[in-house]
Design an enzyme around this catalytic site. Structure first.
Site, PDB file in Angstrom:
ATOM      1  CG  HIS A  54      -2.097  -0.938   1.060  1.00  0.00           C
ATOM      2  ND1 HIS A  54      -3.092  -0.788   0.128  1.00  0.00           N
ATOM      3  CD2 HIS A  54      -2.385  -2.081   1.740  1.00  0.00           C
ATOM      4  CE1 HIS A  54      -3.954  -1.782   0.230  1.00  0.00           C
ATOM      5  NE2 HIS A  54      -3.540  -2.588   1.192  1.00  0.00           N
ATOM      6  CG  ASP A 110      -2.162  -4.007   4.837  1.00  0.00           C
ATOM      7  OD1 ASP A 110      -1.303  -3.098   4.911  1.00  0.00           O
ATOM      8  OD2 ASP A 110      -3.323  -3.800   4.448  1.00  0.00           O
ATOM      9  CD  GLU A 111      -4.997  -5.991   1.172  1.00  0.00           C
ATOM     10  OE1 GLU A 111      -4.940  -4.801   0.803  1.00  0.00           O
ATOM     11  OE2 GLU A 111      -6.065  -6.619   1.285  1.00  0.00           O
ATOM     12  CB  VAL A 112       3.594  -7.182   0.690  1.00  0.00           C
ATOM     13  CG1 VAL A 112       4.858  -6.634   0.027  1.00  0.00           C
ATOM     14  CG2 VAL A 112       3.466  -6.616   2.101  1.00  0.00           C
ATOM     15  CG  ASP A 161      -2.276  -9.248   5.073  1.00  0.00           C
ATOM     16  OD1 ASP A 161      -1.850  -9.165   3.919  1.00  0.00           O
ATOM     17  OD2 ASP A 161      -2.216  -8.303   5.867  1.00  0.00           O
TER      18      ASP A 161
END
Length: 441
Positions: A54, A110-112, A161
């Site tokens: 992000h 998160d969400e790499v 996550d």
């Protein structure tokens, strides 16, 4: 249960409030005022700065594009570049300078997406024993060590996550469990309570001493969602209570009630904060009281000044005395009725569909008597909505930056108004004497 709802507030998303193009963010005096108000209201602020995934708000810029993991996508930072950690360190320093004494700093992670797909990562992964999990953990460790070295009284938090699928032995050996506190997030209305309890137990075995949970009170139900489905978020939070009751004792520090403003830096605005306040009140009181019984509902209604709060749909329009309730009422009315009323005229009205269809409109053909059937309705509808939208725009300007107001109206109001205006313009052109005289018999 060994835990409580932590009276803290993450500043996630504040850089997005001013729209995609604005780089100003919050001025230091504004942040100072927020911190002052938080203290007055017995709130403890936990700042958040993204440091891995992000990262679009930084990596979208040409000057920093060389720090992307994948050259085409600005969301993930390249963990192999020394300059990447320097950039993260500079952002952390800026944030911490404005939040002296912060006990926690959320560093995201998160969400790499696309991690391991950059050229440097591909070469690194060809070496023996190197994995994407090891690459991820090494960057998280570097960021956490940076925070702790410069701010030893501040504990880093990370979204969990990217950690979930990593085997226990790798997590333990990485040293990360001694440096950070994971925030387990899940915003669904049908939480796997047993699975979350097992995940907490896994983290305990890996050496994490403290865990957090993350639910949501708005956002997470649709990238362009305008109205908040309270029942969805209530169920999510109640199920997190069940997780807390069944997980390892004394590990869970609190529940982070996230309130999304965008799905990511490039997406549209989802529910505005005033629209989500009733859901926030419902979720907070449910967490504090262990559920949403009738007495809790009555307490929420009293807080909000709502005589009968409806949590299963959006029919509580026009009610409420809390700050922002005027915006909620107007947004609800627009969300429930604007598009449907325009659709009813343009797609279901017998005179429009029968005598001024898209075929007629393209060719500017109409029977003159039909103008008298269609035009008054369209003008009345446009006038009614234009008046309400002006009221909504004024209310929004009292709360939001101008470009936020412009964006929300462009996404949620202008398309329907333009359809009405287009119909009226086509009517005027078709009904002109020259056009009527030119029509084939």
């Amino acid at each position: 249960m060994g835990w409580s709802v932590n009276r803290s507030w993450c500043e996630q998303g504040l850089e997005c409030e001013q729209g995609l193009e604005c780089e100003q963010g919050l001025d230091p005096p504004e942040i100072k005022e927020i911190l002052h108000l938080a203290t007055l209201n017995e709130l403890e602020v936990i700042p958040l700065v993204q440091t891995f995934g992000h990262m679009e708000f930084v990596l979208k810029h040409e000057a920093l594009a060389h720090l992307r993991e994948v050259a085409l996508f600005p969301n993930t930072l390249n963990p192999h570049e020394a300059e990447s950690l320097a950039l993260v360190g500079a952002m952390i320093s800026q944030v911490m300078e404005l939040h002296p004494g912060a006990r926690w700093l959320h560093v995201g992670c998160d969400e790499v997406y696309y991690l391991g797909e950059g050229e440097a990562s591909r070469q690194w992964l060809q070496q023996e024993h190197n994995t994407k999990a090891r690459l991820c953990l090494s960057h998280i460790k570097a960021v956490a060590c940076h925070v702790l070295a410069r701010h030893p009284a501040t504990r880093p938090l990370v979204w969990d996550d990217m950690l979930r699928a990593i085997p226990e032995d790798q997590l333990s050996a990485s040293g990360v469990p001694r440096l950070v506190e994971p925030v387990l997030w899940d915003y669904g209305a049908d939480l796997d309570v047993h699975g979350k309890a097992l995940l907490m137990e896994k983290y305990r075995k890996c050496g994490f001493l403290r865990l957090w949970a993350a639910s949501a009170f708005k956002g997470a139900t649709g990238a362009s969602q305008a109205l908040t489905p309270i029942e969805h978020h209530l169920r999510n939070n109640v199920q997190w209570l069940q997780v807390a009751a069944s997980g390892p004792a004394d590990m869970l520090q609190g529940i982070v009630l996230t309130g999304w403003q965008r799905y990511d830096h490039f997406s549209v605005l989802c529910e505005l904060l005033p629209v989500g306040i009733p859901s926030l009140a419902v979720c907070l009181q449910s967490l504090l009281n262990g559920g949403f019984a009738e007495d809790v509902k009555a307490k929420v209604e009293n807080f909000l000044g709502i005589s009968n709060l409806e949590i299963t749909d959006f029919t509580s329009e026009g009610a409420g005395s809390f700050p922002g309730s005027d915006i909620l009422a107007l947004v609800t009315h627009v969300g429930l009725h604007l598009r449907s009323s325009v659709d009813a005229l343009l797609e279901r009205d017998r005179y429009v569909t029968g005598w001024f269809s898209s075929y007629h409109r393209r060719r500017k053909l109409i029977h003159p008597v039909m103008v008298q059937h269609i035009q008054p309705q369209a003008l009345s509808l446009l006038a009614r909505w234009s008046t309400l939208v002006r009221e909504l725009e004024a209310a929004l300007h009292r709360v939001f930056y101008p470009d936020t107001v412009e964006e929300w109206l462009e996404e949620n109001v202008q398309p329907s108004l333009r359809r009405l205006q287009g119909l009226l313009q086509d009517l005027r052109e078709a009904a002109s004497p020259r056009q009527l005289a030119a029509q084939d018999p």
